[in-house]
Design a protein around this motif. Sequence first.
Motif, PDB file in Angstrom:
ATOM      1  N   ALA A  71       0.858  -1.184   0.000  1.00 40.20           N
ATOM      2  CA  ALA A  71       0.000   0.000   0.000  1.00 40.20           C
ATOM      3  C   ALA A  71       0.891   1.230   0.000  1.00 40.20           C
ATOM      4  N   THR A  72       0.850   2.013  -1.073  1.00 42.48           N
ATOM      5  CA  THR A  72       1.753   3.152  -1.196  1.00 42.48           C
ATOM      6  C   THR A  72       1.010   4.407  -1.644  1.00 42.48           C
ATOM      7  N   ASP A  73       1.635   5.535  -1.392  1.00 41.84           N
ATOM      8  CA  ASP A  73       1.168   6.822  -1.879  1.00 41.84           C
ATOM      9  C   ASP A  73       2.398   7.680  -2.107  1.00 41.84           C
ATOM     10  N   CYS A  74       2.277   8.675  -2.953  1.00 42.11           N
ATOM     11  CA  CYS A  74       3.339   9.662  -3.157  1.00 42.11           C
ATOM     12  C   CYS A  74       2.717  11.039  -3.042  1.00 42.11           C
ATOM     13  N   VAL A  75       3.168  11.800  -2.054  1.00 47.16           N
ATOM     14  CA  VAL A  75       2.661  13.147  -1.819  1.00 47.16           C
ATOM     15  C   VAL A  75       3.722  14.142  -2.266  1.00 47.16           C
ATOM     16  N   ILE A  76       3.364  15.003  -3.204  1.00 50.32           N
ATOM     17  CA  ILE A  76       4.244  16.079  -3.649  1.00 50.32           C
ATOM     18  C   ILE A  76       3.752  17.354  -2.979  1.00 50.32           C
ATOM     19  N   ASP A  77       4.492  17.803  -1.981  1.00 48.40           N
ATOM     20  CA  ASP A  77       4.092  18.897  -1.105  1.00 48.40           C
ATOM     21  C   ASP A  77       4.339  20.234  -1.812  1.00 48.40           C
ATOM     22  N   PRO A  78       3.299  20.945  -2.204  1.00 50.02           N
ATOM     23  CA  PRO A  78       3.489  22.145  -3.024  1.00 50.02           C
ATOM     24  C   PRO A  78       4.243  23.243  -2.290  1.00 50.02           C
ATOM     25  N   GLY A  79       5.134  23.906  -3.023  1.00 47.51           N
ATOM     26  CA  GLY A  79       5.850  25.051  -2.473  1.00 47.51           C
ATOM     27  C   GLY A  79       7.007  24.714  -1.563  1.00 47.51           C
ATOM     28  N   ARG A  80       7.280  23.440  -1.342  1.00 44.25           N
ATOM     29  CA  ARG A  80       8.346  23.041  -0.426  1.00 44.25           C
ATOM     30  C   ARG A  80       9.591  22.596  -1.191  1.00 44.25           C
ATOM     31  N   HIS A  81      10.752  22.978  -0.663  1.00 43.02           N
ATOM     32  CA  HIS A  81      12.005  22.528  -1.260  1.00 43.02           C
ATOM     33  C   HIS A  81      12.688  21.538  -0.313  1.00 43.02           C
ATOM     34  N   HIS A  82      13.884  21.106  -0.670  1.00 42.67           N
ATOM     35  CA  HIS A  82      14.541  20.021   0.049  1.00 42.67           C
ATOM     36  C   HIS A  82      14.867  20.376   1.498  1.00 42.67           C
ATOM     37  N   PHE A  83      15.070  21.646   1.786  1.00 42.89           N
ATOM     38  CA  PHE A  83      15.472  22.042   3.137  1.00 42.89           C
ATOM     39  C   PHE A  83      14.303  22.389   4.048  1.00 42.89           C
ATOM     40  N   ASP A  84      13.152  22.739   3.490  1.00 42.44           N
ATOM     41  CA  ASP A  84      12.030  23.104   4.372  1.00 42.44           C
ATOM     42  C   ASP A  84      10.892  22.089   4.358  1.00 42.44           C
ATOM     43  N   VAL A  85      10.993  21.044   3.539  1.00 44.02           N
ATOM     44  CA  VAL A  85       9.914  20.057   3.469  1.00 44.02           C
ATOM     45  C   VAL A  85       9.743  19.317   4.790  1.00 44.02           C
ATOM     46  N   ILE A  86      10.794  19.258   5.606  1.00 47.20           N
ATOM     47  CA  ILE A  86      10.729  18.521   6.872  1.00 47.20           C
ATOM     48  C   ILE A  86      10.171  19.343   8.024  1.00 47.20           C
ATOM     49  N   GLU A  87      10.012  20.655   7.837  1.00 54.20           N
ATOM     50  CA  GLU A  87       9.619  21.509   8.949  1.00 54.20           C
ATOM     51  C   GLU A  87       8.276  21.124   9.549  1.00 54.20           C
ATOM     52  N   ALA A  88       7.401  20.528   8.745  1.00 48.24           N
ATOM     53  CA  ALA A  88       6.073  20.172   9.230  1.00 48.24           C
ATOM     54  C   ALA A  88       6.114  19.119  10.322  1.00 48.24           C
ATOM     55  N   LEU A  89       7.210  18.370  10.443  1.00 47.36           N
ATOM     56  CA  LEU A  89       7.306  17.371  11.501  1.00 47.36           C
ATOM     57  C   LEU A  89       7.296  18.002  12.894  1.00 47.36           C
ATOM     58  N   ALA A  90       7.606  19.261  12.983  1.00 44.48           N
ATOM     59  CA  ALA A  90       7.611  19.944  14.280  1.00 44.48           C
ATOM     60  C   ALA A  90       6.213  20.297  14.761  1.00 44.48           C
ATOM     61  N   HIS A  91       5.189  20.013  13.950  1.00 48.19           N
ATOM     62  CA  HIS A  91       3.819  20.394  14.282  1.00 48.19           C
ATOM     63  C   HIS A  91       2.923  19.151  14.320  1.00 48.19           C
ATOM     64  N   PRO A  92       2.243  18.911  15.430  1.00 49.26           N
ATOM     65  CA  PRO A  92       1.474  17.669  15.559  1.00 49.26           C
ATOM     66  C   PRO A  92       0.299  17.551  14.604  1.00 49.26           C
ATOM     67  N   ASP A  93      -0.234  18.683  14.151  1.00 51.51           N
ATOM     68  CA  ASP A  93      -1.426  18.641  13.308  1.00 51.51           C
ATOM     69  C   ASP A  93      -1.125  18.813  11.829  1.00 51.51           C
ATOM     70  N   SER A  94       0.154  18.831  11.450  1.00 52.02           N
ATOM     71  CA  SER A  94       0.475  18.972  10.032  1.00 52.02           C
ATOM     72  C   SER A  94       0.107  17.700   9.277  1.00 52.02           C
ATOM     73  N   PRO A  95      -0.217  17.808   7.991  1.00 52.76           N
ATOM     74  CA  PRO A  95      -0.511  16.603   7.210  1.00 52.76           C
ATOM     75  C   PRO A  95       0.622  15.586   7.235  1.00 52.76           C
ATOM     76  N   LEU A  96       1.875  16.062   7.256  1.00 47.58           N
ATOM     77  CA  LEU A  96       3.010  15.146   7.289  1.00 47.58           C
ATOM     78  C   LEU A  96       3.031  14.357   8.593  1.00 47.58           C
ATOM     79  N   THR A  97       2.896  15.042   9.710  1.00 49.17           N
ATOM     80  CA  THR A  97       2.916  14.354  11.003  1.00 49.17           C
ATOM     81  C   THR A  97       1.721  13.429  11.148  1.00 49.17           C
ATOM     82  N   ARG A  98       0.550  13.882  10.705  1.00 46.86           N
ATOM     83  CA  ARG A  98      -0.637  13.021  10.811  1.00 46.86           C
ATOM     84  C   ARG A  98      -0.480  11.765   9.961  1.00 46.86           C
ATOM     85  N   THR A  99       0.120  11.898   8.795  1.00 53.28           N
ATOM     86  CA  THR A  99       0.342  10.727   7.950  1.00 53.28           C
ATOM     87  C   THR A  99       1.297   9.752   8.620  1.00 53.28           C
ATOM     88  N   LEU A 100       2.358  10.268   9.214  1.00 52.85           N
ATOM     89  CA  LEU A 100       3.317   9.418   9.898  1.00 52.85           C
ATOM     90  C   LEU A 100       2.685   8.654  11.049  1.00 52.85           C
TER      91      LEU A 100
END
Length: 263
Positions: A231-260
């Motif tokens: 079971a796979t998915d690929c999410v292309i996070d709009p407007g994010r580059h290689h250095f800021d795409v991870i910033e959402a992990l610092a927020h519990p309600d971000s789509p990235l953290t919720r997916t994890l």
Amino acid sequence: MLYHVTDWDDAYANGPHIPDADSYPPRWRAAAADFRATHPNEPLGRGHLFRPRGQPVGLAVFIHGGYWMRFGPPDWSHLAAGPLAASWAVALPAYTLAPEARIAQMTAEIARAIADAAGRVGGPIAITGHSAGGHLAARMICDDGTLPAAVAARVSACVPISALADLRPLMRTAMNDTLRIDAVEAATESPALLVPRMGIPLTAWVGGMERPEFIRQSRLLADLWAGLGAATDCVIDPGRHHFDVIEALAHPDSPLTRTLLSR
């Protein structure tokens, strides 16, 4: 549109294509130090294990990037904030960097660190990592015994971020003078060339403004593993580059953290 790479070093170079790129590492280190100052952790080998207040829901794992050559857990502590606020314990494992270690050794070190953390924290295990750490995150759920069976059975989700899933192109870059990837290691350490463990959902996450190779590699992993029954998915996070795409992990309600943390 025809896609043809002629400069492999540029294809995998992130800094030259990100505005003010040099400011990111010192900002990461400062944010990480500030986080540790208010969030005590226990040693996990050379890495860190953060615990929430009260009983943990489960164990989240973040594996750092840096092309297997740079950085360490002390640069990324602040990214534990999102899962920690959602009552998950968070492990940031360390691994020996190149050229002192080959990638296969790093894989084994991360697996041992996750097994160590899993022995201290019960519940589901959610694994993520960024860039080279995304490679190692995906590598943990390959069906080749990398993780002990009892630990692998607890993995509820894997979210490789900007992952390097196929190592073969990196053999064409100058950094391979340090990494020393050869055809055998590329075949045995590339998640895209291996079989995934069934029953673990994989979401390949990548910034929409990243280098085309990182987007291609994320799609490749999701597509190939889907073809093998995962079971796979690929999410292309709009407007994010290689250095800021991870910033959402610092927020519990971000789509990235919720997916994890989804189970």
